[in-house]
Scaffold this active site. Structure first.
Site, short mmCIF file in Angstrom:
data_model
loop_
_atom_site.label_atom_id
_atom_site.label_comp_id
_atom_site.label_asym_id
_atom_site.label_seq_id
_atom_site.Cartn_x
_atom_site.Cartn_y
_atom_site.Cartn_z
N GLY A 169 40.94 -3.65 0.02
CA GLY A 169 40.77 -3.15 -1.33
C GLY A 169 42.10 -3.11 -2.07
N SER A 170 42.18 -2.26 -3.05
CA SER A 170 43.36 -2.22 -3.91
C SER A 170 44.55 -1.57 -3.21
CB SER A 170 43.05 -1.44 -5.20
OG SER A 170 42.94 -0.06 -4.92
N GLU A 196 46.80 -8.01 -10.98
CA GLU A 196 45.77 -8.92 -10.49
C GLU A 196 44.61 -8.96 -11.49
OE1 GLU A 196 43.92 -9.77 -6.06
OE2 GLU A 196 44.26 -7.70 -6.68
N GLU A 226 44.41 -4.57 4.16
CA GLU A 226 44.41 -5.86 3.46
C GLU A 226 44.23 -5.53 1.99
OE1 GLU A 226 43.16 -8.73 1.30
OE2 GLU A 226 41.38 -8.76 2.57
N LEU A 227 45.34 -5.61 1.25
CA LEU A 227 45.38 -5.04 -0.10
C LEU A 227 45.49 -6.13 -1.16
CD1 LEU A 227 47.75 -2.06 0.80
CD2 LEU A 227 45.25 -2.16 0.88
N LYS A 284 31.52 1.53 5.64
CA LYS A 284 31.17 1.95 4.29
C LYS A 284 31.32 0.74 3.37
CE LYS A 284 33.35 3.05 0.78
NZ LYS A 284 32.45 2.34 -0.20
N PRO A 285 30.20 0.12 2.99
CA PRO A 285 30.28 -1.02 2.07
C PRO A 285 30.53 -0.55 0.64
CG PRO A 285 27.99 -0.52 2.54
CD PRO A 285 28.81 0.45 3.37
N ALA A 286 30.98 -1.46 -0.19
CA ALA A 286 31.20 -1.14 -1.61
C ALA A 286 29.88 -0.76 -2.27
CB ALA A 286 31.82 -2.33 -2.32
N TRP A 301 33.40 -5.38 -2.57
CA TRP A 301 32.16 -5.95 -3.06
C TRP A 301 32.21 -7.47 -3.17
CZ3 TRP A 301 33.52 -8.75 -7.23
CH2 TRP A 301 34.65 -8.33 -7.96
N CYS A 315 40.88 -11.91 -3.59
CA CYS A 315 42.24 -11.39 -3.45
C CYS A 315 43.26 -12.49 -3.18
CB CYS A 315 42.30 -10.34 -2.35
SG CYS A 315 41.67 -10.92 -0.76
#
Length: 476
Positions: A229-230, A380, A251-252, A175-177, A151, A285
């Site tokens: 994301g996470s 984080e 990409e976390l 799939k968007p947030a 998001w 991030c």
């Protein structure tokens, strides 16, 4: 802008689909509902897979020049739509509109870059030891792609994946947030306006990603997964993708250190830390999560940093003067409050801020006396909080910076060339900003190591994530 002006339908194949179920998108600033958006599930997922597979057969056969021209037209439409997209981002996830304009330009730059890179998908001829053979190496698109975006950068995280995938000849299901689907739907509208063939880009919003993602993970014809994301969710998706042996890019999460050495230009170093930390209210991030300052300059640096932070304008994200908007939701706010409270309980001192404002706001905060036992040093934060720590030597700073399971981005400020090279080589991170607080750009690789994932986005590295190598041995 009124709710009726938003596109709230999913894009599946050639159709804008209004599902039986919907979910609410709420402004984090006003708390008011912006729209009721199509809530896609398993049925829509199956339909999208069929459309992506069918479209791939034709899309993969288009020439690089055709794909390049279409991406150029899409880029032009995104540029023309900059103000609308920026306002949309500000409304649905709270990013200050002036900053959101910067995101739209950043998002457009990926489309532009990959419009050019589409024409640079080169093969090779390898010398053979036999005179009657020619050895050819070709590049082919991996196939239909499933992408999941966060998001916090609803435009840029989408185009950073879509640009290379479409340039390579892949079709894409996005799939968007659930917090910010409207931006992705608008980008899809612009793709179709530019002449994008049906099924090449589909957007499936949903409130609960599990049913949709379950279909995509089990579907063998979806050949690639790309996720931002996470780390926790990334591990789960990697496990799920193993059954069908999908290509995977992750990409976390990050926990970026910023090392400030005593030879730094303090004015510039403070400016850069503020730019790095407080962009998007700390909800990025790659923003710094811990600032290490050489002890001899810590007091002076802290004083200048507090002065700069107290000068930031907090307010309505739709106002051009606003620099700090609200956090995206109550869960994010509670995490920030929890990190600051934990730090105070364990001995940290609040130099400025340290409390929530109205609604989902948290005041820009600087903490001193921070130590590694605190949650803010282990998790984080994703909020506008700077923890300050002192160090004495270069080796001590390097050890502290690398003492994290994460390895996405790291930063340092020094005017010592030898030190800069030593640290850039030894920092265990995929991205290093050397006297540069905002290193991300379309033509460079973006990605991490360790618990921050694998794979790269940006530059020719990002394109290669969507290409397979094919070897042809030809007898003549």
């Amino acid at each position: 802008m009124v709710a009726e002006s938003f596109n709230t339908r999913a894009l599946i194949g050639a159709d804008w689909v209004q599902t039986a179920k919907t979910f609410e998108v709420v402004s984090p600033y006003s708390g008011q509902a912006l729209a009721q958006v199509a809530d896609c599930g398993e049925a829509e997922a199956h339909r999208a897979v069929e459309a992506a597979v069918e479209a791939f057969q034709a899309w993969r056969e288009t020439t690089a020049y055709e794909r390049s021209s279409l991406l150029e037209r899409w880029h032009h439409r995104i540029q023309q739509d900059e103000l609308y997209l920026a306002r949309l981002i500000a409304l649905e996830m709270g990013k200050p509109v002036s900053e959101a304009q910067g995101e739209v330009r950043y998002a457009a730059s990926f489309v532009k870059w990959y419009a050019e890179e589409a024409k640079r998908i080169y093969g090779e001829m390898v010398p053979s030891q036999f005179p009657h053979k020619r050895l050819l190496v070709l590049k082919a698109p991996v196939g239909p792609v499933y992408g999941i975006t966060p998001w916090n950068f609803p435009a840029a995280m989408a185009t950073r994946k879509l640009g290379p995938a479409l340039a390579a000849g892949c079709t894409f299901i996005l799939k968007p947030a659930e917090q910010s689907p409207l931006t992705a739907l608008r980008l899809a509208e612009l793709w179709l306006e530019a002449g994008g063939p049906p099924g090449t880009l589909q957007v499936l919003p949903c409130a609960d990603p599990v049913p949709l993602t379950r279909v995509m993970m089990a579907e063998e014809r979806i050949r690639k997964l790309t996720f931002t994301g996470s780390t926790e969710v990334g591990r789960l998706l990697t496990q799920q993708s193993a059954a069908t042996l999908k290509r995977v890019s992750m990409e976390l999460g990050g926990h970026a250190p910023y090392l400030i050495f005593e030879d730094a230009d303090l004015e510039k170093a403070v400016r850069d830390v503020v730019a790095c930390k407080f962009r998007n209210a700390g909800q990025t991030c790659v923003c710094t999560n811990r600032v290490y300052v050489q002890r001899s300059i810590l007091e002076a640096f802290a004083r200048k940093l507090v002065e700069a932070v107290e000068g930031l304008t907090v307010g309505d994200p739709l106002e051009a003067s606003t620099q700090i908007g609200p956090l995206v939701d109550a869960q994010g706010l509670e995490k920030v409050k929890g990190h600051v409270a934990d730090a105070q309980q364990k001995g940290a001192t609040v130099l400025t801020g340290g409390r929530a404002g109205q609604g989902l706001f948290y005041l820009p905060t600087v903490l001193a006396g921070v130590n590694p036992s605190m949650k803010i040093m282990q998790e984080e934060t994703f909020g506008p909080v700077v923890p300050l720590l002192a160090f004495e030597t270069e080796e001590e700073a390097l050890a502290a910076a690398n003492a994290s399971p994460y390895g996405l981005a790291a930063y340092l400020w020094t005017q010592n060339l030898s030190r800069a090279i030593r640290l850039a080589e030894r920092l265990e991170y995929g991205i290093v900003g050397l006297n540069d607080a905002v290193p991300s750009t379309a033509q460079a690789p973006f990605g991490g190591v360790k618990a921050s994932g694998y794979g790269r986005e940006g530059g020719h590295w990002g394109l290669e994530e969507y290409l397979s190598v094919k070897y042809v041995s030809l007898g003549v």
